[in-house]
Design an enzyme around this catalytic site. Structure first.
Site, PDB file in Angstrom:
ATOM      1  N   ARG A 187     -45.064 -38.960  29.614  1.00  0.00           N
ATOM      2  CA  ARG A 187     -44.058 -40.044  29.447  1.00  0.00           C
ATOM      3  C   ARG A 187     -44.371 -39.848  27.633  1.00  0.00           C
ATOM      4  O   ARG A 187     -43.787 -40.329  26.978  1.00  0.00           O
ATOM      5  CB  ARG A 187     -45.507 -41.658  29.920  1.00  0.00           C
ATOM      6  CG  ARG A 187     -44.447 -41.888  30.795  1.00  0.00           C
ATOM      7  CD  ARG A 187     -44.294 -40.769  32.058  1.00  0.00           C
ATOM      8  NE  ARG A 187     -44.331 -41.429  33.611  1.00  0.00           N
ATOM      9  CZ  ARG A 187     -44.664 -41.774  34.227  1.00  0.00           C
ATOM     10  NH1 ARG A 187     -45.904 -40.900  34.426  1.00  0.00           N
ATOM     11  NH2 ARG A 187     -43.903 -42.347  35.463  1.00  0.00           N
ATOM     12  N   ASP A 216     -41.334 -35.824  34.930  1.00  0.00           N
ATOM     13  CA  ASP A 216     -41.228 -36.871  35.125  1.00  0.00           C
ATOM     14  C   ASP A 216     -39.787 -37.673  34.187  1.00  0.00           C
ATOM     15  O   ASP A 216     -38.951 -36.678  33.524  1.00  0.00           O
ATOM     16  CB  ASP A 216     -41.826 -38.078  34.771  1.00  0.00           C
ATOM     17  CG  ASP A 216     -42.154 -38.995  35.911  1.00  0.00           C
ATOM     18  OD1 ASP A 216     -40.894 -39.969  36.220  1.00  0.00           O
ATOM     19  OD2 ASP A 216     -43.576 -39.360  36.299  1.00  0.00           O
ATOM     20  N   HIS A 287     -38.872 -38.021  41.009  1.00  0.00           N
ATOM     21  CA  HIS A 287     -39.304 -38.413  39.482  1.00  0.00           C
ATOM     22  C   HIS A 287     -38.932 -37.295  38.772  1.00  0.00           C
ATOM     23  O   HIS A 287     -39.665 -36.641  38.111  1.00  0.00           O
ATOM     24  CB  HIS A 287     -40.879 -38.623  39.499  1.00  0.00           C
ATOM     25  CG  HIS A 287     -41.666 -39.407  40.164  1.00  0.00           C
ATOM     26  ND1 HIS A 287     -41.833 -40.765  38.504  1.00  0.00           N
ATOM     27  CD2 HIS A 287     -42.098 -40.585  41.232  1.00  0.00           C
ATOM     28  CE1 HIS A 287     -42.407 -41.457  39.285  1.00  0.00           C
ATOM     29  NE2 HIS A 287     -42.799 -41.670  40.433  1.00  0.00           N
ATOM     30  N   ASP A 350     -45.305 -37.637  45.103  1.00  0.00           N
ATOM     31  CA  ASP A 350     -45.157 -39.179  44.664  1.00  0.00           C
ATOM     32  C   ASP A 350     -43.660 -40.420  45.207  1.00  0.00           C
ATOM     33  O   ASP A 350     -42.257 -40.051  43.770  1.00  0.00           O
ATOM     34  CB  ASP A 350     -45.667 -40.012  44.326  1.00  0.00           C
ATOM     35  CG  ASP A 350     -45.223 -39.168  42.598  1.00  0.00           C
ATOM     36  OD1 ASP A 350     -44.775 -38.911  42.442  1.00  0.00           O
ATOM     37  OD2 ASP A 350     -45.960 -40.638  41.735  1.00  0.00           O
ATOM     38  N   GLU A 351     -44.047 -41.484  45.339  1.00  0.00           N
ATOM     39  CA  GLU A 351     -42.615 -42.753  45.179  1.00  0.00           C
ATOM     40  C   GLU A 351     -41.172 -42.433  45.019  1.00  0.00           C
ATOM     41  O   GLU A 351     -40.842 -41.820  43.730  1.00  0.00           O
ATOM     42  CB  GLU A 351     -43.076 -42.746  43.896  1.00  0.00           C
ATOM     43  CG  GLU A 351     -43.928 -43.153  43.660  1.00  0.00           C
ATOM     44  CD  GLU A 351     -44.312 -44.636  42.137  1.00  0.00           C
ATOM     45  OE1 GLU A 351     -44.681 -45.385  41.825  1.00  0.00           O
ATOM     46  OE2 GLU A 351     -44.477 -43.258  41.403  1.00  0.00           O
ATOM     47  N   TRP A 417     -54.188 -40.919  46.246  1.00  0.00           N
ATOM     48  CA  TRP A 417     -54.141 -42.210  44.931  1.00  0.00           C
ATOM     49  C   TRP A 417     -53.626 -43.686  45.461  1.00  0.00           C
ATOM     50  O   TRP A 417     -54.241 -44.522  45.652  1.00  0.00           O
ATOM     51  CB  TRP A 417     -52.914 -41.490  44.010  1.00  0.00           C
ATOM     52  CG  TRP A 417     -51.345 -41.980  44.728  1.00  0.00           C
ATOM     53  CD1 TRP A 417     -50.957 -41.117  45.303  1.00  0.00           C
ATOM     54  CD2 TRP A 417     -50.968 -43.023  44.292  1.00  0.00           C
ATOM     55  NE1 TRP A 417     -49.166 -41.680  45.549  1.00  0.00           N
ATOM     56  CE2 TRP A 417     -49.899 -43.090  44.189  1.00  0.00           C
ATOM     57  CE3 TRP A 417     -51.033 -44.620  43.153  1.00  0.00           C
ATOM     58  CZ2 TRP A 417     -48.105 -44.033  44.838  1.00  0.00           C
ATOM     59  CZ3 TRP A 417     -49.285 -45.369  42.929  1.00  0.00           C
ATOM     60  CH2 TRP A 417     -48.195 -45.038  43.306  1.00  0.00           C
ATOM     61  N   TYR A 442     -57.854 -44.651  38.329  1.00  0.00           N
ATOM     62  CA  TYR A 442     -56.734 -44.664  37.529  1.00  0.00           C
ATOM     63  C   TYR A 442     -57.336 -45.522  36.324  1.00  0.00           C
ATOM     64  O   TYR A 442     -57.257 -46.577  35.865  1.00  0.00           O
ATOM     65  CB  TYR A 442     -55.750 -46.005  38.002  1.00  0.00           C
ATOM     66  CG  TYR A 442     -54.777 -45.120  38.546  1.00  0.00           C
ATOM     67  CD1 TYR A 442     -55.076 -44.676  39.745  1.00  0.00           C
ATOM     68  CD2 TYR A 442     -53.559 -45.340  38.701  1.00  0.00           C
ATOM     69  CE1 TYR A 442     -54.405 -43.236  40.320  1.00  0.00           C
ATOM     70  CE2 TYR A 442     -52.575 -44.589  39.428  1.00  0.00           C
ATOM     71  CZ  TYR A 442     -53.082 -43.300  40.203  1.00  0.00           C
ATOM     72  OH  TYR A 442     -51.966 -42.409  40.287  1.00  0.00           O
ATOM     73  N   PHE A 443     -57.629 -44.379  35.347  1.00  0.00           N
ATOM     74  CA  PHE A 443     -58.328 -44.651  34.281  1.00  0.00           C
ATOM     75  C   PHE A 443     -56.902 -45.617  32.877  1.00  0.00           C
ATOM     76  O   PHE A 443     -57.461 -45.593  31.591  1.00  0.00           O
ATOM     77  CB  PHE A 443     -59.423 -43.261  33.253  1.00  0.00           C
ATOM     78  CG  PHE A 443     -60.042 -42.996  34.345  1.00  0.00           C
ATOM     79  CD1 PHE A 443     -60.576 -43.698  35.592  1.00  0.00           C
ATOM     80  CD2 PHE A 443     -60.909 -41.384  33.473  1.00  0.00           C
ATOM     81  CE1 PHE A 443     -62.224 -43.251  36.131  1.00  0.00           C
ATOM     82  CE2 PHE A 443     -62.333 -41.188  34.188  1.00  0.00           C
ATOM     83  CZ  PHE A 443     -62.532 -42.155  35.363  1.00  0.00           C
ATOM     84  N   ASP A 444     -56.075 -45.901  33.316  1.00  0.00           N
ATOM     85  CA  ASP A 444     -54.751 -46.585  32.333  1.00  0.00           C
ATOM     86  C   ASP A 444     -55.229 -47.519  32.794  1.00  0.00           C
ATOM     87  O   ASP A 444     -54.171 -49.031  31.937  1.00  0.00           O
ATOM     88  CB  ASP A 444     -53.529 -45.504  32.339  1.00  0.00           C
ATOM     89  CG  ASP A 444     -53.096 -45.826  34.066  1.00  0.00           C
ATOM     90  OD1 ASP A 444     -53.651 -46.211  35.435  1.00  0.00           O
ATOM     91  OD2 ASP A 444     -51.445 -46.341  34.312  1.00  0.00           O
ATOM     92  N   TRP A 492     -52.957 -41.814  32.909  1.00  0.00           N
ATOM     93  CA  TRP A 492     -51.365 -41.494  33.244  1.00  0.00           C
ATOM     94  C   TRP A 492     -50.723 -41.939  31.841  1.00  0.00           C
ATOM     95  O   TRP A 492     -51.989 -43.305  30.362  1.00  0.00           O
ATOM     96  CB  TRP A 492     -51.199 -42.559  34.299  1.00  0.00           C
ATOM     97  CG  TRP A 492     -50.817 -41.501  35.543  1.00  0.00           C
ATOM     98  CD1 TRP A 492     -52.375 -43.261  36.349  1.00  0.00           C
ATOM     99  CD2 TRP A 492     -50.485 -41.122  36.212  1.00  0.00           C
ATOM    100  NE1 TRP A 492     -51.930 -41.547  37.594  1.00  0.00           N
ATOM    101  CE2 TRP A 492     -50.753 -41.318  37.169  1.00  0.00           C
ATOM    102  CE3 TRP A 492     -49.629 -40.140  35.674  1.00  0.00           C
ATOM    103  CZ2 TRP A 492     -50.181 -39.828  38.250  1.00  0.00           C
ATOM    104  CZ3 TRP A 492     -49.355 -38.769  36.598  1.00  0.00           C
ATOM    105  CH2 TRP A 492     -49.511 -39.392  37.996  1.00  0.00           C
ATOM    106  N   GLU A 494     -47.986 -43.537  29.753  1.00  0.00           N
ATOM    107  CA  GLU A 494     -47.092 -44.823  30.004  1.00  0.00           C
ATOM    108  C   GLU A 494     -47.231 -45.545  28.040  1.00  0.00           C
ATOM    109  O   GLU A 494     -47.119 -46.117  27.128  1.00  0.00           O
ATOM    110  CB  GLU A 494     -46.565 -46.297  30.506  1.00  0.00           C
ATOM    111  CG  GLU A 494     -45.708 -45.698  32.063  1.00  0.00           C
ATOM    112  CD  GLU A 494     -46.640 -44.618  33.139  1.00  0.00           C
ATOM    113  OE1 GLU A 494     -47.893 -43.933  32.608  1.00  0.00           O
ATOM    114  OE2 GLU A 494     -46.095 -44.898  33.789  1.00  0.00           O
TER     115      GLU A 494
HETATM  116  C1  ACM Z   1     -48.818 -42.179  40.873  1.00  0.00           C
HETATM  117  O1  ACM Z   1     -49.994 -42.704  40.590  1.00  0.00           O
HETATM  118  N1  ACM Z   1     -47.419 -42.316  41.182  1.00  0.00           N
HETATM  119  C2  ACM Z   1     -49.473 -41.295  41.224  1.00  0.00           C
END
Ligand code: ACM
Ligand code: ZN
Length: 555
Positions: A187, A216, A287, A350-351, A417, A442-444, A492, A494
């Site tokens: 990102r 990604d 992704h 994921d996703e 997660w 999740y440290f973001d 993450w 972003e």
């Molecule tokens: C994730 O946060 N999509 C693994």
């Protein structure tokens, strides 16, 4: 007494006198309260003394045995101490360590210390670090680092500081083998030089796995020799979401940004010297838009595509009905395995929206041919095929908990997660698990409420909640608990525009996580941790880390 006997007696007394003088020059009485014992993560066992040892330029680092790996640790220590002390300590082997020495001793018969444990003993004569494996000596050195005055972290000569170490005995080893962090250069790109700094910081806190999210929808950040188009078109995007207004584009072209294979090798080698394993993450089947921009024929629709300029998830993913996709990702993984010696290769997973697969004739044909129930089982087919490939090369697949859907290959591991349910299910089925739930890892997410905090993705994760985390779920039976390898904090990318953002979101939460995964549960104590972190604020100031201060004041 004849003449010779008298000479012998005089010589004996002279040697004894010199010994006493040299011994006393290192004995400095000290009161226990003054001893600076603020180690993070808290060691398993500490017995405090009441004296100190002082390093000076004559201190010798003694390696036992004088093997390549122990000598390398001696050089690492000497290199670390040199800038602040203004002197490079000699590294040598010796069977009879004299006073004023730091002994690094590898002794494989100390099996109770495990692969990463160590014993640390400081007396007025010097320090001895003993371990069964080199990683243990390395962690003993990190403990020594934290016992020295914070100015030892300076990369310039420091005047007027006595390099004291409190005399004590420590026996220490980690609770978990996976003590991880994740960074996301896909990102927002992170330079190689900054990664090296981040790895050093991880090592200071005995964290040992760094997952790099390299690909990604918003970018492809690793050179693949067989497919140069991946970085030619995948490492640039037209614009990014605007800071402060994420619905709007910033109008600024971003890239090309990627790591060359030589840079990756440098990062991996640097990390290995610090006992940090770099775990590469190459996302599939979702992704994956950055790859489809370069190779649209690998998607279900054929494109054309552009690199995603918004955060969030792209519906176009690799086509699971196309054998060329498997050839392609296996070629990529072959180069990845050549660069990264890690046992685990992270394939994301994921996703992955199934919209395209539901409509794609090739995906539907695969479902028919393989006798699969639905597109979830098609994802499972995809992951199993990659698992088989990685296993044939002696590696292990790890992926986000979606890879459990539709059934998972036996050797694969899961990173939980979406809460802890995936981790419980996976461990229950006998899979190894790394816990990384959004709720605690999740440290973001923002670490405090209010306008003073920098923009974050959303969510709220204060330091105390990270510290409180217990990676082993109560629901697991005793024989399944061993499958919890540890936990990981995810930063993450972003909203991580700069290294300053990364550091602010990482610290002090990474210190709390370090204690979660290293320290015995019964020794954890939040107020004691916070007290120790106050001392670490000064150390991090000297290193130049933009951590979030405990009192919330901006630095
Ligand atoms: C994730 O946060 N999509 C693994
Ligand atoms: Zn398809």
């Amino acid at each position: 007494m004849n003449y010779n006997q008298r000479v012998q007696v005089i010589m004996l007394w002279t040697v004894l006198g010199l010994f006493i003088i040299s011994f006393q020059s290192h004995v400095t009485p000290c009161c226990a309260a003054d001893l600076n014992i603020k180690i993070i993560p808290k060691p398993t066992k500490i017995e405090k003394g009441d004296t100190i040892f002082t390093l000076n330029e004559k201190t010798v680092i003694i390696v036992k045995p004088s093997s390549t790996e122990v000598k390398a640790l001696g050089s690492y220590l000497s290199d670390f101490l040199a800038p602040a002390m203004g002197a490079r300590l000699t590294v040598k082997s010796s069977w009879f360590p004299k006073s004023n020495s730091i002994v690094l001793r590898l002794n494989s018969s100390e099996k109770r210390l495990g692969d990463e444990g160590y014993m640390f003993k400081c007396t007025p004569r010097g320090v001895t670090i003993t371990a069964a494996k080199p990683a243990g000596i390395f962690y003993g050195i990190q403990t020594l680092r934290q016992l020295l005055p914070v100015q030892i972290e300076s990369r310039q000569k420091v005047y007027g500081v006595a390099w004291t170490v409190p005399c004590l005995s420590i026996e220490d080893q980690p609770r978990f083998q996976w003590r991880g962090m994740l960074l996301d250069p896909a990102r927002h790109f992170i330079t190689k030089d900054y990664l090296l700094k981040y790895i050093d910081l991880m090592a200071l806190y005995k964290l040992n796995q760094l997952q790099l999210h390299l690909t990604d929808d918003q970018g492809w950040r690793i050179e693949i020799k067989k497919y140069p188009r991946l970085t030619e078109s995948g490492s640039i995007r037209k614009e990014s979401p605007m800071p402060g207004n994420r619905k709007q584009g910033d109008g600024k072209p971003y890239g090309p940004f990627f790591y060359t294979q030589d840079q990756i090798r440098e990062i991996v080698a640097y990390a290995a010297k610090r006992f940090v394993t770099i775990v590469p993450e190459i996302e599939m089947p979702g992704h994956s838009l950055a790859a489809s921009v370069a190779f649209p024929e690998l998607s279900c629709t054929g494109g054309p595509f552009e690199i995603r300029t918004k955060w969030g998830i792209e519906p176009d993913i690799y086509c699971a009905g196309n054998d060329k996709v498997f050839e392609f990702v296996q070629d990529i993984l072959t180069e990845v395995m050549d660069m990264f010696p890690s046992t685990f290769i992270h394939i994301g997973g994921d996703e992955a929206p199934k919209d395209r697969w539901n409509k794609c004739p090739k995906c539907q044909a695969r479902i028919q041919k393989e006798g699969l129930k639905d597109t979830h089982e098609l994802q499972s087919y995809f992951v199993r095929r990659i698992d088989k490939f990685l296993a044939s090369k002696g590696r292990r697949l790890i992926g986000w908990d979606e890879i459990l859907e539709g059934g998972l290959a036996p050797g694969a591991a899961v990173m939980s997660w979406r809460g802890i349910k995936g981790g419980i299910a996976a461990a229950g089925e006998g899979h190894d698990v790394v816990m990384s739930p959004t709720t605690h890892c999740y440290f973001d997410y923002a670490q405090a409420k209010g306008d003073n905090e920098p923009e974050a993705i959303g969510g709220f994760l204060p330091l105390e909640k990270v510290y409180d985390y217990e990676p082993i779920p109560d629901q697991l039976s005793a024989d399944r608990k061993k499958h919890i390898l540890g936990a990981q904090g995810n930063v993450w990318g972003e909203y991580m525009w700069t290294p300053q953002n990364i550091e602010y979101f990482s610290y002090p939460r990474a210190c709390a996580l370090a204690e979660v995964v290293w320290t015995p549960l019964e020794l954890k104590n939040l107020s004691d941790f916070l007290d120790r972190f106050v001392a670490h604020e000064k150390r991090l100031d000297v290193i130049g880390v933009n951590y979030r201060k405990l009192d919330g004041q901006q630095k």
